[in-house]
Design a protein around this motif. Structure first.
Motif, PDB file in Angstrom:
ATOM      1  N   ASN A 166      14.567   6.910   1.402  1.00 39.94           N
ATOM      2  CA  ASN A 166      12.919   6.890   0.701  1.00 39.94           C
ATOM      3  C   ASN A 166      12.084   8.437   1.605  1.00 39.94           C
ATOM      4  N   THR A 167      12.502   8.828   1.566  1.00 40.79           N
ATOM      5  CA  THR A 167      12.246  10.316   1.760  1.00 40.79           C
ATOM      6  C   THR A 167      12.601  11.857   1.599  1.00 40.79           C
ATOM      7  N   VAL A 168      11.780  13.046   1.322  1.00 38.12           N
ATOM      8  CA  VAL A 168      11.929  14.084   1.230  1.00 38.12           C
ATOM      9  C   VAL A 168      11.425  15.109   2.113  1.00 38.12           C
ATOM     10  N   TYR A 169      12.735  16.001   2.206  1.00 35.51           N
ATOM     11  CA  TYR A 169      12.570  16.565   3.472  1.00 35.51           C
ATOM     12  C   TYR A 169      11.968  18.456   2.720  1.00 35.51           C
ATOM     13  N   LEU A 170      11.806  19.092   3.559  1.00 34.22           N
ATOM     14  CA  LEU A 170      11.756  20.559   3.396  1.00 34.22           C
ATOM     15  C   LEU A 170      12.343  21.535   4.238  1.00 34.22           C
ATOM     16  N   GLN A 171      13.282  21.981   4.651  1.00 32.23           N
ATOM     17  CA  GLN A 171      14.315  22.435   5.430  1.00 32.23           C
ATOM     18  C   GLN A 171      13.032  23.803   5.247  1.00 32.23           C
ATOM     19  N   MET A 172      12.686  24.709   6.008  1.00 35.67           N
ATOM     20  CA  MET A 172      12.242  26.238   6.348  1.00 35.67           C
ATOM     21  C   MET A 172      12.614  26.735   8.015  1.00 35.67           C
ATOM     22  N   ASN A 173      13.241  28.042   7.208  1.00 35.10           N
ATOM     23  CA  ASN A 173      13.914  28.794   7.926  1.00 35.10           C
ATOM     24  C   ASN A 173      13.857  30.530   7.616  1.00 35.10           C
ATOM     25  N   SER A 174      13.146  31.058   8.848  1.00 36.82           N
ATOM     26  CA  SER A 174      13.491  32.241   9.025  1.00 36.82           C
ATOM     27  C   SER A 174      11.550  32.804   8.752  1.00 36.82           C
ATOM     28  N   LEU A 175      10.972  31.602   9.562  1.00 34.81           N
ATOM     29  CA  LEU A 175       9.926  31.549   9.479  1.00 34.81           C
ATOM     30  C   LEU A 175       8.835  33.337   9.766  1.00 34.81           C
TER      31      LEU A 175
ATOM     32  N   GLN B  16       0.891  -1.308  -0.018  1.00 32.24           N
ATOM     33  CA  GLN B  16       0.039  -0.005   0.272  1.00 32.24           C
ATOM     34  C   GLN B  16       0.829   0.927  -0.178  1.00 32.24           C
ATOM     35  N   VAL B  17       0.542   2.042  -1.273  1.00 29.79           N
ATOM     36  CA  VAL B  17       1.411   3.474  -0.892  1.00 29.79           C
ATOM     37  C   VAL B  17       0.433   4.137   0.053  1.00 29.79           C
ATOM     38  N   GLN B  18       2.417   5.224   0.464  1.00 27.92           N
ATOM     39  CA  GLN B  18       1.491   6.047   1.514  1.00 27.92           C
ATOM     40  C   GLN B  18       2.903   6.575   1.387  1.00 27.92           C
ATOM     41  N   LEU B  19       2.161   8.509   1.897  1.00 30.26           N
ATOM     42  CA  LEU B  19       3.099   9.458   1.890  1.00 30.26           C
ATOM     43  C   LEU B  19       2.544   9.267   2.998  1.00 30.26           C
ATOM     44  N   VAL B  20       3.929   9.911   4.633  1.00 27.88           N
ATOM     45  CA  VAL B  20       3.970  10.457   5.674  1.00 27.88           C
ATOM     46  C   VAL B  20       4.045  11.879   5.913  1.00 27.88           C
ATOM     47  N   GLU B  21       3.482  13.132   6.528  1.00 26.93           N
ATOM     48  CA  GLU B  21       4.350  13.999   6.501  1.00 26.93           C
ATOM     49  C   GLU B  21       4.633  13.681   7.624  1.00 26.93           C
ATOM     50  N   SER B  22       5.945  14.524   8.702  1.00 32.79           N
ATOM     51  CA  SER B  22       6.227  15.235   9.626  1.00 32.79           C
ATOM     52  C   SER B  22       6.630  16.242  10.702  1.00 32.79           C
ATOM     53  N   GLY B  23       6.865  16.785  11.399  1.00 37.44           N
ATOM     54  CA  GLY B  23       8.154  17.901  11.477  1.00 37.44           C
ATOM     55  C   GLY B  23       7.450  19.143  11.902  1.00 37.44           C
ATOM     56  N   GLY B  24       6.066  19.055  11.298  1.00 42.94           N
ATOM     57  CA  GLY B  24       5.608  20.695  11.791  1.00 42.94           C
ATOM     58  C   GLY B  24       5.268  20.766  13.274  1.00 42.94           C
ATOM     59  N   GLY B  25       4.858  21.769  13.873  1.00 41.90           N
ATOM     60  CA  GLY B  25       4.387  22.353  14.869  1.00 41.90           C
ATOM     61  C   GLY B  25       4.451  23.825  14.881  1.00 41.90           C
ATOM     62  N   LEU B  26       4.495  24.331  15.890  1.00 40.21           N
ATOM     63  CA  LEU B  26       4.297  25.463  16.470  1.00 40.21           C
ATOM     64  C   LEU B  26       5.800  26.819  16.755  1.00 40.21           C
ATOM     65  N   VAL B  27       6.098  27.359  15.618  1.00 40.73           N
ATOM     66  CA  VAL B  27       7.278  28.118  16.201  1.00 40.73           C
ATOM     67  C   VAL B  27       7.081  29.493  15.650  1.00 40.73           C
ATOM     68  N   LEU B  28       8.563  29.971  16.807  1.00 37.73           N
ATOM     69  CA  LEU B  28       8.234  31.465  16.855  1.00 37.73           C
ATOM     70  C   LEU B  28       8.341  32.574  15.317  1.00 37.73           C
ATOM     71  N   PRO B  29       7.971  33.141  15.020  1.00 31.08           N
ATOM     72  CA  PRO B  29       8.608  33.937  13.893  1.00 31.08           C
ATOM     73  C   PRO B  29      10.044  34.262  13.823  1.00 31.08           C
ATOM     74  N   GLY B  30      10.894  33.746  12.474  1.00 32.95           N
ATOM     75  CA  GLY B  30      11.895  34.023  12.423  1.00 32.95           C
ATOM     76  C   GLY B  30      12.833  32.554  12.701  1.00 32.95           C
ATOM     77  N   GLY B  31      11.929  31.405  13.317  1.00 37.07           N
ATOM     78  CA  GLY B  31      12.590  30.329  13.679  1.00 37.07           C
ATOM     79  C   GLY B  31      12.173  29.320  12.700  1.00 37.07           C
ATOM     80  N   SER B  32      13.117  28.102  12.430  1.00 30.97           N
ATOM     81  CA  SER B  32      12.831  27.257  11.749  1.00 30.97           C
ATOM     82  C   SER B  32      11.906  26.228  11.743  1.00 30.97           C
ATOM     83  N   LEU B  33      12.131  25.053  11.389  1.00 35.81           N
ATOM     84  CA  LEU B  33      11.364  23.335  10.634  1.00 35.81           C
ATOM     85  C   LEU B  33      12.239  23.295   9.845  1.00 35.81           C
ATOM     86  N   ARG B  34      12.679  21.673  10.244  1.00 32.56           N
ATOM     87  CA  ARG B  34      12.823  20.563   8.986  1.00 32.56           C
ATOM     88  C   ARG B  34      11.478  19.820   8.636  1.00 32.56           C
ATOM     89  N   LEU B  35      10.840  20.033   8.107  1.00 36.90           N
ATOM     90  CA  LEU B  35       9.458  18.715   7.431  1.00 36.90           C
ATOM     91  C   LEU B  35       9.924  17.223   6.968  1.00 36.90           C
TER      92      LEU B  35
END
Length: 113
Positions: A77-86, A1-20
């Motif tokens: 088998n993973t893709v990432y999104l690094q998000m800076n200066s949010l 069964q094909v699945q795509l599962v995202e993770s890494g979200g959350g609450l962050v302050l302006p200017g902060g970073s997250l990696r999905l």
């Protein structure tokens, strides 16, 4: 069964970073373009970034250029999104989408003080 599962979200302050992360199962991502989209409240879903199968080419929405970086680890088998200066405008549910039009369930990113 094909699945795509995202993770890494959350609450962050302006200017902060997250990696999905988007972990795929049931198929191998190495042969395909992979995409990140987002949907903010009351807005249409929009393409944030995509990456070609070997990572040699990437493309970004103007609103995230210079702040976000898409990458992939085909061995994991993973893709990432690094998000800076949010910014508060980055608040949205972020989705992974594969080349066949299949979506993950999304992960919430909230940028707020």
């Amino acid at each position: 069964q094909v699945q795509l599962v995202e993770s890494g979200g959350g609450l962050v302050l302006p200017g902060g970073s997250l990696r999905l992360s988007c972990a795929a199962s049931g198929f191998t991502i190495s042969s395909y373009v992979m995409n990140w989209y987002r949907q903010a409240p009351g807005k249409e879903r929009e393409l944030v970034a995509y990456i070609t199968r070997n990572g040699g080419s990437t493309n970004y929405a103007d609103s995230v250029k210079g702040r976000f970086t898409i990458s992939r680890d085909n061995a994991k088998n993973t893709v990432y999104l690094q998000m800076n200066s949010l910014k508060s405008d980055d608040t949205a549910v972020y989705y992974c989408k594969d080349a066949f039009g299949r979506w993950g369930q999304g992960t919430q990113v909230t940028v707020s003080s």
